[in-house]
Design a protein around this motif. Structure first.
Motif, PDB file in Angstrom:
ATOM      1  N   LEU A  74       0.819  -1.274   0.080  1.00  0.00           N
ATOM      2  CA  LEU A  74       0.019   0.045  -0.079  1.00  0.00           C
ATOM      3  C   LEU A  74       0.947   1.408   0.090  1.00  0.00           C
ATOM      4  CD1 LEU A  74      -2.959  -1.090   2.689  1.00  0.00           C
ATOM      5  CD2 LEU A  74      -3.288  -0.914   0.176  1.00  0.00           C
ATOM      6  N   LEU A  75       1.893   1.357   0.771  1.00  0.00           N
ATOM      7  CA  LEU A  75       2.871   2.415   0.785  1.00  0.00           C
ATOM      8  C   LEU A  75       4.056   2.544  -0.312  1.00  0.00           C
ATOM      9  CD1 LEU A  75       3.292   2.509   4.690  1.00  0.00           C
ATOM     10  CD2 LEU A  75       1.660   3.721   3.173  1.00  0.00           C
ATOM     11  N   GLY A  76       3.933   1.489  -1.226  1.00  0.00           N
ATOM     12  CA  GLY A  76       4.818   1.363  -2.248  1.00  0.00           C
ATOM     13  C   GLY A  76       5.275   2.778  -2.995  1.00  0.00           C
ATOM     14  N   PRO A  77       4.264   3.370  -3.221  1.00  0.00           N
ATOM     15  CA  PRO A  77       4.795   4.922  -4.134  1.00  0.00           C
ATOM     16  C   PRO A  77       5.564   5.538  -3.184  1.00  0.00           C
ATOM     17  CG  PRO A  77       2.094   4.333  -4.475  1.00  0.00           C
ATOM     18  CD  PRO A  77       2.643   3.550  -3.400  1.00  0.00           C
ATOM     19  N   ILE A  78       5.413   5.858  -2.044  1.00  0.00           N
ATOM     20  CA  ILE A  78       6.256   6.702  -1.122  1.00  0.00           C
ATOM     21  C   ILE A  78       7.395   6.089  -0.429  1.00  0.00           C
ATOM     22  CG2 ILE A  78       4.120   7.948  -0.689  1.00  0.00           C
ATOM     23  CD1 ILE A  78       4.214   7.027   2.346  1.00  0.00           C
ATOM     24  N   LEU A  79       7.675   4.898  -0.715  1.00  0.00           N
ATOM     25  CA  LEU A  79       8.760   4.062  -0.122  1.00  0.00           C
ATOM     26  C   LEU A  79      10.037   4.233  -1.019  1.00  0.00           C
ATOM     27  CD1 LEU A  79       7.201   0.933   1.437  1.00  0.00           C
ATOM     28  CD2 LEU A  79       7.872   2.867   2.718  1.00  0.00           C
ATOM     29  N   THR A  80       9.981   4.770  -2.182  1.00  0.00           N
ATOM     30  CA  THR A  80      11.236   4.739  -3.118  1.00  0.00           C
ATOM     31  C   THR A  80      12.565   5.180  -2.368  1.00  0.00           C
ATOM     32  OG1 THR A  80       9.867   4.511  -4.991  1.00  0.00           O
ATOM     33  CG2 THR A  80      12.180   5.086  -5.461  1.00  0.00           C
ATOM     34  N   GLY A 132       8.589  16.836  -6.181  1.00  0.00           N
ATOM     35  CA  GLY A 132       8.598  15.565  -5.491  1.00  0.00           C
ATOM     36  C   GLY A 132      10.075  14.777  -5.980  1.00  0.00           C
ATOM     37  N   LEU A 133      10.634  15.220  -7.064  1.00  0.00           N
ATOM     38  CA  LEU A 133      11.870  14.744  -7.583  1.00  0.00           C
ATOM     39  C   LEU A 133      12.939  15.395  -6.567  1.00  0.00           C
ATOM     40  CD1 LEU A 133      13.662  13.006  -9.369  1.00  0.00           C
ATOM     41  CD2 LEU A 133      13.509  14.964 -11.102  1.00  0.00           C
ATOM     42  N   VAL A 134      12.761  16.466  -6.391  1.00  0.00           N
ATOM     43  CA  VAL A 134      13.841  17.154  -5.778  1.00  0.00           C
ATOM     44  C   VAL A 134      13.735  16.912  -4.256  1.00  0.00           C
ATOM     45  CG1 VAL A 134      14.705  19.616  -4.833  1.00  0.00           C
ATOM     46  CG2 VAL A 134      13.828  19.433  -7.113  1.00  0.00           C
ATOM     47  N   ALA A 135      12.580  16.719  -3.844  1.00  0.00           N
ATOM     48  CA  ALA A 135      12.494  16.295  -2.240  1.00  0.00           C
ATOM     49  C   ALA A 135      12.950  14.885  -2.114  1.00  0.00           C
ATOM     50  CB  ALA A 135      11.179  16.175  -2.113  1.00  0.00           C
ATOM     51  N   ASN A 136      12.992  14.039  -3.079  1.00  0.00           N
ATOM     52  CA  ASN A 136      13.361  12.824  -2.896  1.00  0.00           C
ATOM     53  C   ASN A 136      15.015  12.675  -3.040  1.00  0.00           C
ATOM     54  OD1 ASN A 136      11.084  11.382  -2.597  1.00  0.00           O
ATOM     55  ND2 ASN A 136      10.652  10.924  -4.811  1.00  0.00           N
ATOM     56  N   LEU A 137      15.752  13.652  -3.929  1.00  0.00           N
ATOM     57  CA  LEU A 137      16.957  13.817  -4.105  1.00  0.00           C
ATOM     58  C   LEU A 137      17.931  14.145  -2.621  1.00  0.00           C
ATOM     59  CD1 LEU A 137      17.363  15.174  -7.421  1.00  0.00           C
ATOM     60  CD2 LEU A 137      17.720  12.775  -6.771  1.00  0.00           C
ATOM     61  N   PHE A 192       5.135  -4.600  -6.940  1.00  0.00           N
ATOM     62  CA  PHE A 192       5.439  -3.284  -5.929  1.00  0.00           C
ATOM     63  C   PHE A 192       6.070  -2.216  -6.897  1.00  0.00           C
ATOM     64  CE2 PHE A 192       5.984  -7.076  -3.319  1.00  0.00           C
ATOM     65  CZ  PHE A 192       4.865  -6.935  -2.166  1.00  0.00           C
ATOM     66  N   GLY A 193       6.182  -2.492  -8.107  1.00  0.00           N
ATOM     67  CA  GLY A 193       6.737  -1.508  -8.889  1.00  0.00           C
ATOM     68  C   GLY A 193       8.198  -1.135  -8.745  1.00  0.00           C
ATOM     69  N   PHE A 194       8.686  -0.004  -8.855  1.00  0.00           N
ATOM     70  CA  PHE A 194      10.139   0.227  -8.986  1.00  0.00           C
ATOM     71  C   PHE A 194      10.620  -0.120  -7.481  1.00  0.00           C
ATOM     72  CE2 PHE A 194      13.820   3.244  -8.085  1.00  0.00           C
ATOM     73  CZ  PHE A 194      14.507   2.706  -9.059  1.00  0.00           C
TER      74      PHE A 194
END
Length: 366
Positions: free
Chosen positions: A27-33, A157-162, A320-322
């Motif tokens: 369920l949390l897969g999209p934010i776990l990357t 979101g990309l910058v935040a992940n970096l 689970f995607g990526f």
């Protein structure tokens, strides 16, 4: 409550907790990357931090130095590889009509003589197609940048992940010994010895595979790049680096790199020498990988069959995607250890041995 019933209830409780964790992970897969990427890098870099700590470097400083070194290496690789791949890709597109003419001059007569197949490609039409779409192809970078500007939330979101990945990695590496101690403290005392042994086996499998495979990737990237350069291939560096980086997927890295190298050799239009060089380099690379690098750096006792690796990557990616692709191999290694434990318990069980088979339990385990 009797002991067997208590054991059954504990088994049910742990199984339920494991299933609940898997569902939560899905369920949390999209934010776990970013967290998963940080955890994988932290696990790989932990020996370097421990090595520096053993030489009296403060752990926070050691963690910071390792993260900075890793970041500089990744940035340098991107700055070298991305512009070069883009430039070489443009050159490849420009030379494709020459490849069509080469096919018509050399391959098509062979097909007609041996198989009776008359296959001729229209090189002029191919050149016209490229010329008509060349302007729009060159404008792809401004188009992508325009979409990024329009999608402000995606860019944010990309910058935040970096920024989040090195931050999470820092805290994981800093607290790694404390995390291990806490996990060890919550394990029931009767299970402690066996649990620590299983965790040690899982760590051994994952460390041999991940760190060993990373070493194999880097060595093969250097080997293929230098080998193709000595063979006279114009696109030696991007093809060699891509082959080395993709080698963690069995057959995909070698096969994809070989196809790219053959295509690049054909586009050079220099006859057979580049093709022979590509064949020699990739033949030697496969021998070095199979008989030298993989046995000594990865280890044959891991037991992850190449088909199992491919299936794990595809299955976890589908579920689970990526994030699933990132955790596929570590989780598969852990499941492998669990299956070995289950096999040992089954071979030593009264059901397998029968009423009179207890005396032979030691022989079966061996």
């Amino acid at each position: 409550m009797t002991a067997p019933r208590a054991h059954r209830l504990q088994t049910v409780a742990w199984t339920t907790a494991g299933l609940a964790f898997a569902v939560l992970f899905w369920l949390l897969g999209p934010i776990l990357t970013p967290f998963v990427i940080a955890a994988v890098f932290a696990y790989i870099c932990d020996p370097a931090v421990n090595w520096m700590v053993a030489r009296r470097v403060p752990r926070p400083l050691a963690v910071l130095l390792v993260i900075i070194a890793l970041g500089l290496a990744l940035v340098a690789l991107a700055l070298i590889l991305v512009p070069m791949v883009y430039r070489e890709g443009v050159l490849l597109v420009r030379r494709l009509p020459d490849l069509v003419e080469m096919f018509n001059a050399q391959v098509s007569p062979l097909l007609m003589a041996r198989l009776g197949i008359d296959l001729q490609l229209d090189a002029a039409q191919f050149r016209q197609l490229i010329a008509e779409n060349w302007t729009s192809a060159q404008d792809i970078v401004p188009i992508v940048l325009g979409h990024l500007k329009a999608g402000g939330m995606a860019l944010l979101g990309l910058v935040a992940n970096l920024f989040l990945i090195p931050l999470v990695m820092f805290y994981l590496l800093q607290e790694w010994p404390r995390i291990l101690d806490e996990l060890q403290r919550i394990v029931p005392r009767p299970w402690l010895e066996r649990t620590m042994r299983i965790i040690g086996d899982i760590d051994s499998v994952m460390s041999e595979f991940l760190r060993g495979q990373l070493s194999v990737m880097l060595i093969l990237a250097v080997f293929y790049s230098l080998g193709l350069w000595f063979a006279g291939l114009n696109f030696a560096l991007p093809v060699g680096v891509l082959t080395g980086l993709l080698v963690f997927i069995p057959y995909v890295g070698f096969g994809g790199g070989l196809i790219l190298a053959i295509l690049a050799a054909l586009l050079q239009a220099e006859g057979w020498p580049p093709l022979v060089g590509v064949a020699v380099v990739y033949g030697l690379g496969q021998l070095v990988e199979s008989f030298l690098l993989t046995p000594y750096l990865v280890g044959e006792r891991i037991g992850l069959h190449p088909l199992a690796v491919i299936f794990a990557l595809m299955a976890f990616g589908q579920l689970f995607g990526f994030v699933g692709v990132l955790v596929a191999l570590p989780v598969s290694a852990a499941l492998l250890v669990g299956l070995r434990e289950m096999r040992g318990a089954w071979l030593a069980s009264p059901v397998y041995l029968g009423k009179d088979g207890h005396a032979a339990a030691d022989d079966v385990k061996q």
